[in-house]
Scaffold this motif. Structure first.
Motif, short mmCIF file in Angstrom:
data_model
loop_
_atom_site.label_atom_id
_atom_site.label_comp_id
_atom_site.label_asym_id
_atom_site.label_seq_id
_atom_site.Cartn_x
_atom_site.Cartn_y
_atom_site.Cartn_z
N GLN A 104 -14.97 -21.91 -16.75
CA GLN A 104 -14.86 -22.47 -15.48
C GLN A 104 -14.96 -21.35 -14.48
N ASP A 264 -16.48 -28.76 -10.47
CA ASP A 264 -15.78 -29.66 -10.96
C ASP A 264 -14.34 -29.39 -11.34
N ALA A 265 -14.26 -28.26 -12.18
CA ALA A 265 -13.15 -27.70 -12.35
C ALA A 265 -12.22 -27.45 -11.44
N ASN A 267 -12.23 -28.83 -8.37
CA ASN A 267 -11.54 -30.03 -7.86
C ASN A 267 -10.69 -30.77 -8.60
N ALA A 268 -10.65 -30.26 -9.80
CA ALA A 268 -9.82 -30.99 -10.49
C ALA A 268 -8.33 -30.52 -10.39
#
Length: 369
Positions: A104, A264-265, A267-268
């Protein structure tokens, strides 16, 4: 009729009392409720890969401290495990590993990706360019960070400043450098735009991760190497592999390192954890420069007084040639890549402004101190 009811009432009262007799008053008054038991969510676990040996002074310990700060500030909700170069992936594969989401986060230097993104070199160092203080000003208050984020966006990455080592020294050489001619055919570990400048003057730039430097220098695979400065150079024992230690730095006047985050990590994450990661990166960025400012002083004293290293300046003729070659390389680079040209316009505009101010502030002070 009345007399017949008395025995039955007595029996009923006795039955009720016998049912309550084994309970405390609190239990008798207790109201039974049915509610779900709350469980803390499992912590989010991230991997952070680096281009440095595990726990290497400064470069390697900075991401470790960052990870500890994130865990502490998040009360354990986000745990980040740090991997040194080669533990999970080789040091030069950090970019692709984080881009793919296999890890990440990453910690590295942007000029390692010049084969993939030539303009990334701006976000480590420009020869004869901005120092650490100036780079941080450009990134955080001069538009540089937005340009960097846009550059990495197609790779699903979010970049951020990850520390700065300050002005680096010119490096370790196995032979004397008395003129520009001595650079001809010189095999030197020097990445980024500095390597292009050396090539312009007849040298041979070589890309190596830090862990390979000592052996390469000792065995003669390379004739010279730049690394960082006294703090890290002493840690690698480079003084045992080369005789001459040259200054001043020209190739990396403010070597900015980078954190890489998989978009993506990031934003999660909940918004508060995003803020914690962002704040912890800023802390790490500032703390590294503080560390190098303190530790380089101590290490230089050891190199001079304990190991009696031959520390000398590069000749003015060589410095002048390096500066002229830098101007040529920059013009060639920005002409060949529109993205480099776009970033250069912002970088150079900020550089000219800060030179004007620092000439009458920082430089004037140093001359009079």
């Amino acid at each position: 009729m009345k007399n017949k009811l008395i025995p039955w009432c007595a029996i009923l009262v006795g039955f009720i009392l016998s049912g309550c007799g084994d309970k405390t008053p609190a239990e008798q008054n207790q109201v039974t409720t049915h509610s779900a038991v709350y469980e803390e969510p499992a912590p989010i676990k991230w991997k952070l890969v680096t281009s440095w040996p595990k726990n290497y002074p400064g470069l390697g310990t900075a991401p470790e401290r960052f990870a500890k700060n994130v865990e502490l500030m998040s009360n354990g909700r986000l745990k980040i495990k740090v991997y040194g170069a080669g533990e999970m992936v080789p040091g030069f594969e950090v970019f692709d590993t984080v881009s793919a989401g296999t890890a990440q986060m990453g910690h590295s230097a942007a000029y390692y990706w010049k084969g993939k993104i030539p303009a990334a070199q701006f976000f480590t160092a420009i020869p004869f360019g901005m120092n650490a203080q100036e780079v941080n000003g450009w990134l955080h208050h001069g538009g540089g960070l937005k340009l960097w984020q846009d550059l990495y966006a197609p790779f699903n990455l979010i970049p951020a400043a990850g520390g700065n080592t300050g002005v680096q020294l010119a490096g370790w050489f196995k032979k004397e450098i008395n003129s520009v001619d001595d650079l001809q055919g010189l095999k030197m570990r020097i990445p980024g735009l500095g390597g292009e400048v050396l090539k312009k003057l007849g040298g041979i730039p070589v890309s190596l991760t830090g862990g390979d430097l000592f052996t390469a220098l000792q065995t003669g695979a390379i004739d010279a190497t730049e690394w960082v400065g006294p703090y890290n150079d002493l840690a690698f024992g480079l003084n045992k592999a080369a005789e001459f230690y040259y200054y001043s730095g020209w190739h990396e006047p403010g070597a900015n390192l980078e954190f890489l985050i998989n978009k993506d990590a990031f934003n999660a994450l909940p918004k508060d954890l995003q803020a914690i990661v962002t704040a912890a990166m800023r802390v790490a960025n500032t703390d590294m420069l503080d560390e190098y400012t303190a530790r380089n002083n101590e290490a230089l004293e050891q190199l001079k007084n304990k190991y009696h290293v031959d520390i000398r300046p590069l000749p003015p003729e060589v410095m002048a040639a390096l500066k002229q070659a830098t101007a040529q390389v920059m013009q060639e680079q920005i002409a060949a890549d529109p993205k480099m040209n776009e970033i250069w316009q912002s970088y150079d505009a900020f550089l000219q402004q800060v030179i004007s101010y620092h000439t009458i502030s920082e430089k004037a002070y140093y001359l009079n101190r």
